[in-house]
Every structure is written in C-alpha cells, then in structure tokens.
Design a protein around this motif. Structure first.
Motif, PDB file in Angstrom:
ATOM      1  N   GLY A  37       0.811  -1.209   0.000  1.00  0.00           N
ATOM      2  CA  GLY A  37       0.000   0.000   0.000  1.00  0.00           C
ATOM      3  C   GLY A  37       0.837   1.247   0.000  1.00  0.00           C
ATOM      4  O   GLY A  37       2.040   1.214   0.180  1.00  0.00           O
ATOM      5  N   ALA A  38       0.138   2.354  -0.221  1.00  0.00           N
ATOM      6  CA  ALA A  38       0.824   3.625  -0.441  1.00  0.00           C
ATOM      7  C   ALA A  38       1.508   4.144   0.822  1.00  0.00           C
ATOM      8  O   ALA A  38       2.409   4.971   0.748  1.00  0.00           O
ATOM      9  N   ARG A  39       1.073   3.667   1.988  1.00  0.00           N
ATOM     10  CA  ARG A  39       1.603   4.184   3.251  1.00  0.00           C
ATOM     11  C   ARG A  39       3.098   4.010   3.347  1.00  0.00           C
ATOM     12  O   ARG A  39       3.613   2.962   2.970  1.00  0.00           O
ATOM     13  N   GLU A  46      -8.016   1.096  -0.685  1.00  0.00           N
ATOM     14  CA  GLU A  46      -7.205   0.383  -1.666  1.00  0.00           C
ATOM     15  C   GLU A  46      -7.873  -0.957  -2.007  1.00  0.00           C
ATOM     16  O   GLU A  46      -8.209  -1.738  -1.126  1.00  0.00           O
ATOM     17  N   SER A  69      -8.228   0.139   4.336  1.00  0.00           N
ATOM     18  CA  SER A  69      -7.537   1.416   4.484  1.00  0.00           C
ATOM     19  C   SER A  69      -7.277   2.082   3.141  1.00  0.00           C
ATOM     20  O   SER A  69      -7.099   1.407   2.126  1.00  0.00           O
ATOM     21  N   THR A 101      -4.577   3.606   2.567  1.00  0.00           N
ATOM     22  CA  THR A 101      -3.126   3.636   2.371  1.00  0.00           C
ATOM     23  C   THR A 101      -2.463   2.283   2.616  1.00  0.00           C
ATOM     24  O   THR A 101      -1.233   2.189   2.633  1.00  0.00           O
ATOM     25  N   PHE A 102      -3.259   1.244   2.811  1.00  0.00           N
ATOM     26  CA  PHE A 102      -2.663  -0.060   3.093  1.00  0.00           C
ATOM     27  C   PHE A 102      -3.631  -1.153   2.677  1.00  0.00           C
ATOM     28  O   PHE A 102      -4.840  -0.971   2.738  1.00  0.00           O
ATOM     29  N   TYR A 103      -3.073  -2.261   2.212  1.00  0.00           N
ATOM     30  CA  TYR A 103      -3.950  -3.403   1.949  1.00  0.00           C
ATOM     31  C   TYR A 103      -3.297  -4.663   2.479  1.00  0.00           C
ATOM     32  O   TYR A 103      -2.067  -4.756   2.589  1.00  0.00           O
ATOM     33  N   HIS A 139      -3.632   2.401  -5.589  1.00  0.00           N
ATOM     34  CA  HIS A 139      -3.261   3.543  -4.744  1.00  0.00           C
ATOM     35  C   HIS A 139      -4.323   4.606  -5.023  1.00  0.00           C
ATOM     36  O   HIS A 139      -4.612   4.905  -6.180  1.00  0.00           O
ATOM     37  N   THR A 167      -2.012   8.430  -4.581  1.00  0.00           N
ATOM     38  CA  THR A 167      -0.645   8.592  -5.082  1.00  0.00           C
ATOM     39  C   THR A 167      -0.502   7.874  -6.415  1.00  0.00           C
ATOM     40  O   THR A 167      -1.419   7.199  -6.871  1.00  0.00           O
ATOM     41  N   SER A 181       5.322   1.505  -3.543  1.00  0.00           N
ATOM     42  CA  SER A 181       5.867   2.218  -2.387  1.00  0.00           C
ATOM     43  C   SER A 181       6.953   1.355  -1.752  1.00  0.00           C
ATOM     44  O   SER A 181       7.132   0.184  -2.110  1.00  0.00           O
ATOM     45  N   THR A 186       6.768   0.137   1.140  1.00  0.00           N
ATOM     46  CA  THR A 186       6.028  -0.988   1.736  1.00  0.00           C
ATOM     47  C   THR A 186       5.762  -2.071   0.697  1.00  0.00           C
ATOM     48  O   THR A 186       5.970  -3.264   0.947  1.00  0.00           O
TER      49      THR A 186
END
Lengths: 92, 147
Positions: A90-92, B23, B49, B51-53, B81, B84, B89, B91
């Motif tokens: 993910g983008a985080r 996401e 989330s 910003t997270f998967y 995303h 962004t 990323s 991550t």
C-alpha cells in the motif's frame, strides 16, 4: 514424529526447491528450530526477535497460528503446517 | 511484458474505482508456467484502508489451496493507490513475495469512483528491485480459457 511443512516459493531457496519438507516438534517454535537445523537461514525469515514476523502467516491444520498460541501452538504427529507470506502493501 | 485481456484489465479498473478511496486488491491466477493471467479473484482488503492493503489470512490460505488444486499460480497481484501514483511504495517493495508475479498498480487519484482514465502499470519486484514493464492489452485470448 513427522509433520509436513508446505514451503512458499519465496522460501524454497532454503529447501533446495522443495515445496514441502518434513520437520518435527511439539510446538511451532520447536518445529521452526527443526526446520532451521536442516535448512539454515529459514528461521530468520519466519521469526523476528521472539515473535512470528508480522507479514508471515503460518497455519496448522488450516488454522492461523495467531489464534492458537502463535509460536507456542501445539503440534502432533500428522499435523499439516503451511507457511504463506502475507499479500500486503500500500501507499503508506 | 504483461499481456492481459481487455476484460480482465477492465475488471481490475472497475474494482479499483468501486473501492476507492480504500485500496482495492486481488489476484489474477493462471496455469502454472503459462504467464497467462486468466482467472481474476477479487480479494477483501482486510485493512480497509486508503493507504494499506492486506489479504485476510484465512482468505489467503483458501486462495493458495484453490490455486494448488487447479494447478495455477499467481500471475498478477494487483492493488490500487487512491491518492498517489501507480508506483510501488517502499512498503510494496518490502512485502513483495512472489518473484514470478507481475505486480500491477492502479491509481484512482484522478477520478476516484467516477468514470475516466486511470494509471495502470505493471512491475516485477524481485529482491527489492523494481522493474517496470510494458502492458499489452489483448482483445481476447482463446475462447475456452474462461474456466
């Protein structure tokens, strides 16, 4: 006692390409030590400090070990263990 | 290069738009060794989330068992995303664990849930090294493959 452990693609470099190997132990922790004895380096990919790595999933007879005691989860002969890396990001 | 059918491409984009701003994530499995993404499986983002998967751990086990039973492997692993660009990323890179898969990223930052173009890009991620690759969208493949 023999417990079959299914190895994901990314960790097969430690098992000579084998998809499944045998190991033994009365707990998951002991099983991982037994894996390490035959496949040096694999333990570090599973454990960080005293815990299972956050993005590694291990299942005993289809149960995520996080729900059954994590590294202290009990094992007996004939159990099936599956290791799968999390699919996450993910983008985080 | 990633070669993907138009219908599969469209389904991934539709999933990303539908779940925006969360996401979206999923996989396209294909026969072992074929490099052909033939069976799309939408996965639930257990992190829920923007910003997270992360796949739910039980769903993950079922998915891999099913692929095993069908002699399939992960050909495409996709996620979106939502704020962004469609680029892996740190991550994404650290957690990438299928060196044989095409990692597809879709960015919904431009149009969100609405119609409109999205960024759709594909990468190999091996040992922390990201290599972008061309995406070829094919009108259709052999008709009998939709099993």
């Amino acid at each position: 006692m023999a417990i079959e452990v299914r190895i994901p693609t990314i960790l097969r470099t430690y098992t000579g390409g084998e998809k499944a190997v045998n190991a033994d132990g009365a707990t998951l922790s002991a099983l991982i030590d037994s894996l390490e004895a035959n496949h040096p380096g694999i333990k570090d990919r599973l454990i960080e400090g005293a815990d299972l790595r956050r993005f590694v999933n291990i299942y005993i007879n289809d149960e995520d070990v996080r729900f059954i005691g994590s590294l202290e989860a009990a094992l007996s002969d004939g159990d099936q263990v599956v290791i799968l890396p999390a699919v996450a990001g993910g983008a985080r | 290069m990633l070669r993907i059918e138009q219908a599969t491409y469209d389904a991934i984009v539709e999933h990303a738009k539908r779940d925006h701003p969360v996401e979206a994530c999923g996989m396209v499995a294909g026969p072992v060794g074929s490099d052909r993404p033939t069976r799309l499986i939408e996965m639930v983002n257990a992190a829920g989330s923007p910003t997270f998967y992360e796949y739910d751990s039980t769903d993950l086990l079922h998915l891999y068992r099913e692929m095993d039973d069908r002699d399939e492997e992960p050909v495409v692993i996709y996620h979106s995303h939502s704020a962004t660009e469609a680029y892996p990323s740190v991550t994404d890179i650290n957690l990438a664990s299928e060196p044989g898969a095409h990692y597809v990223l879709v960015s919904t930052r431009e149009h969100g849930n609405n119609p409109g173009p999205v960024e759709f890009r594909s990468y190999r991620i091996v040992d922390g090294v990201v290599t972008e690759e061309e995406v070829t969208v094919a009108a259709s493949d052999t008709p009998e493959e939709n099993s």
